[in-house]
Design an enzyme around this catalytic site. Sequence first.
Site, PDB file in Angstrom:
ATOM      1  N   GLU A  16     -54.413   7.281 -52.101  1.00  0.00           N
ATOM      2  CA  GLU A  16     -54.969   6.521 -53.228  1.00  0.00           C
ATOM      3  C   GLU A  16     -56.278   5.845 -52.823  1.00  0.00           C
ATOM      4  OE1 GLU A  16     -51.973   6.367 -51.925  1.00  0.00           O
ATOM      5  OE2 GLU A  16     -50.387   5.954 -53.396  1.00  0.00           O
ATOM      6  N   THR A  63     -30.859  39.849 -29.765  1.00  0.00           N
ATOM      7  CA  THR A  63     -31.907  38.943 -29.293  1.00  0.00           C
ATOM      8  C   THR A  63     -32.284  39.216 -27.844  1.00  0.00           C
ATOM      9  OG1 THR A  63     -30.274  37.340 -28.576  1.00  0.00           O
ATOM     10  CG2 THR A  63     -31.104  37.129 -30.830  1.00  0.00           C
ATOM     11  N   ALA A  64     -31.454  39.945 -27.145  1.00  0.00           N
ATOM     12  CA  ALA A  64     -31.732  40.248 -25.736  1.00  0.00           C
ATOM     13  C   ALA A  64     -30.809  41.376 -25.317  1.00  0.00           C
ATOM     14  CB  ALA A  64     -31.463  39.017 -24.866  1.00  0.00           C
ATOM     15  N   ASP A 122     -35.508  30.782 -19.581  1.00  0.00           N
ATOM     16  CA  ASP A 122     -36.899  31.088 -19.948  1.00  0.00           C
ATOM     17  C   ASP A 122     -37.901  30.074 -19.408  1.00  0.00           C
ATOM     18  OD1 ASP A 122     -35.668  33.058 -21.368  1.00  0.00           O
ATOM     19  OD2 ASP A 122     -35.989  32.177 -23.344  1.00  0.00           O
TER      20      ASP A 122
END
Lengths: 371, 371
Positions: free
Chosen positions: A57, A166-167, A205
């Site tokens: 505003e 996934t793997a 990882d």
Amino acid sequence: MTDFTQQDFRCMARALQLARRGEFTARPNPMVGCVLAVGEEIIGEGWHAEAGGPHAEAAALLAAADRARGATAYVTLEPCAHTGRTGPCADALIRAGVKRVVAAVQDPFPAVAGQGFAKLRAAGMAVDVGLMQDAARDLNRGFLSRIERGRPFVRLKMASSIDGATAMTDGTSQWITGAAARHDVQRLRALSGAVLTGAGTARADDPQLTVRDTFPGGRQPLRVLLDSRLTVEQRARMLQDGTATLVFCVDDSDRERFAATNAEIVKVAAKDGRPSLPAVLEELASRQVNDLLVEAGPTLAGSLLMADLVDELVIYQAAHIMGSQTRGLVVTPDWTELLDRLPLRITDRRVVGSDFRITAEPAARPAHTGN
Amino acid sequence: MTDFTQQDFRCMARALQLARRGEFTARPNPMVGCVLAVGEEIIGEGWHAEAGGPHAEAAALLAAADRARGATAYVTLEPCAHTGRTGPCADALIRAGVKRVVAAVQDPFPAVAGQGFAKLRAAGMAVDVGLMQDAARDLNRGFLSRIERGRPFVRLKMASSIDGATAMTDGTSQWITGAAARHDVQRLRALSGAVLTGAGTARADDPQLTVRDTFPGGRQPLRVLLDSRLTVEQRARMLQDGTATLVFCVDDSDRERFAATNAEIVKVAAKDGRPSLPAVLEELASRQVNDLLVEAGPTLAGSLLMADLVDELVIYQAAHIMGSQTRGLVVTPDWTELLDRLPLRITDRRVVGSDFRITAEPAARPAHTGN
């Protein structure tokens, strides 16, 4: 319900567009946009860029200068009535001589929560609330989740082959998806107040979980690690780069080991020997995290899904069949019948580079009929 | 390479469109379309509706009547030069006074194989070959596969959740996908000369594998069951409905048990105790099956994929997460490294009712670097 005009819709749509400009920077504040209009003419625009900076505003009033007298202000969220890091916007609108305020939603934040509207009405202003409120709530679902539910909006990111792998069984997973999908994940990180992972992923990882690609004005999300017994190595990258990482555990007897790292160890209530997920989310909300991105392995992902704590799934699907010598997307021991499966409401599907991205929200399960 | 005109392209595109009208009915013959044109004007159209009926050229010549003299004929496949169930089309084109023939592809069928073109040229006709040949080959990939490779075009249909599950661990799988996807599978059956399944699916689901929905002129595909040791029950629905079902085995000592059924037992060479898949495909080609639809469980699906015998995958993906207490899409013990995964070239993605359909072709694997 007020009958809004086409001009009202046009100006609110523009205000929502302006608000979105703060997507990488406004947090922990909500994104807000404001348009000032006289008749068909827009005389001022503003948005909230960052905490401590001008509210939407104020920015719009500054742009409109002395033309604001008699104007209509369109705001995507209720103007504030309290003095925070800046003065109350309700007062500024009154002072400028704005004659009508159209707001998309009321601000649930306790220091506002209708008091902004009350102040405007007390000053004789016309106040209409609810225009495009679904879009406005969607824009700030993270902020609204934190204020209304006391927990962040939880977005679960996953990546798999078309057959859900996934793997490989030996853990090999780099890379399932392509560069464009990985860049898109960077964008999700940049949109989030925090990124959550589990100890298994940290060990396997050693991720940094930082935003490496550049997003305008983007900041680093808080890194959050669930590590029940503090088994992560001190030399893990997310504990050694000088920026805070929050580590939730249920047994902090090994706490001293992390004195020389950037880990902040938080002991929380346990559930089945692991950090209670609701307790973790509550703690993150208390640290003003609106949006939480989960980049975890199948166990933590499955636990969040089984606990109904996921608000959105973002699944990157690579154009491969990986077969059966693989690991799956989620570990969900509690889902044993077809009726236990989680129905999804797909909100977006699109190609991202060589991959396909599916965005979805959990939908209601059909009622179990019992056996 | 001939320089084809816009008019040539326009007419061949129309001929391809006409050919497609035979998709449910032409088999085991190829789909063929023919357009006769004089200048800009199309004076006759035809397509091959079913074996024994008029060829596309004959139908177009009939439509053009005596206006065919001096016309150009566009055909999606080389006109036949031999007398089969109908007279040779090459002769009919010559007799009608057609002056130029444009063909998309040469017919690999040994009784044609360039002899149609030779006959036309010998009669003084201009013959141009190769216009839109990719589309024309794609249209008849089943027929071309049978003639050129000695095996049907193999289409593998699969249905799973977004996380790649096809059933709960206890086998419950009805229904993973919705009614629209199941209707779409009926269409795939109606397009196919045969539908293949394995003994496990026959035991678990007792499928009929018939086309129950109506497709214009559609016929029932041949049902094919792989059942190494003839363990299927005599009362299985696909053996009791009066229409032939082909049952491949490697041990037919229990053959007599099926005397009262509609099973035709075929013993083929074994590989690892199971019917040799190349031998099965060769036998199906000898029975004039152009297109084979595989609706099998994860073991047979995986075996076909590992043997590089799948030409197209059609995957129906339901908007669910089924989790880890489930069975996967394929069983592929030979794929143990990430490099073993099968890359797909996606040819189509679309919403089918409440599900999502992915159509893909196996792509070349990156070369293994070896360890």
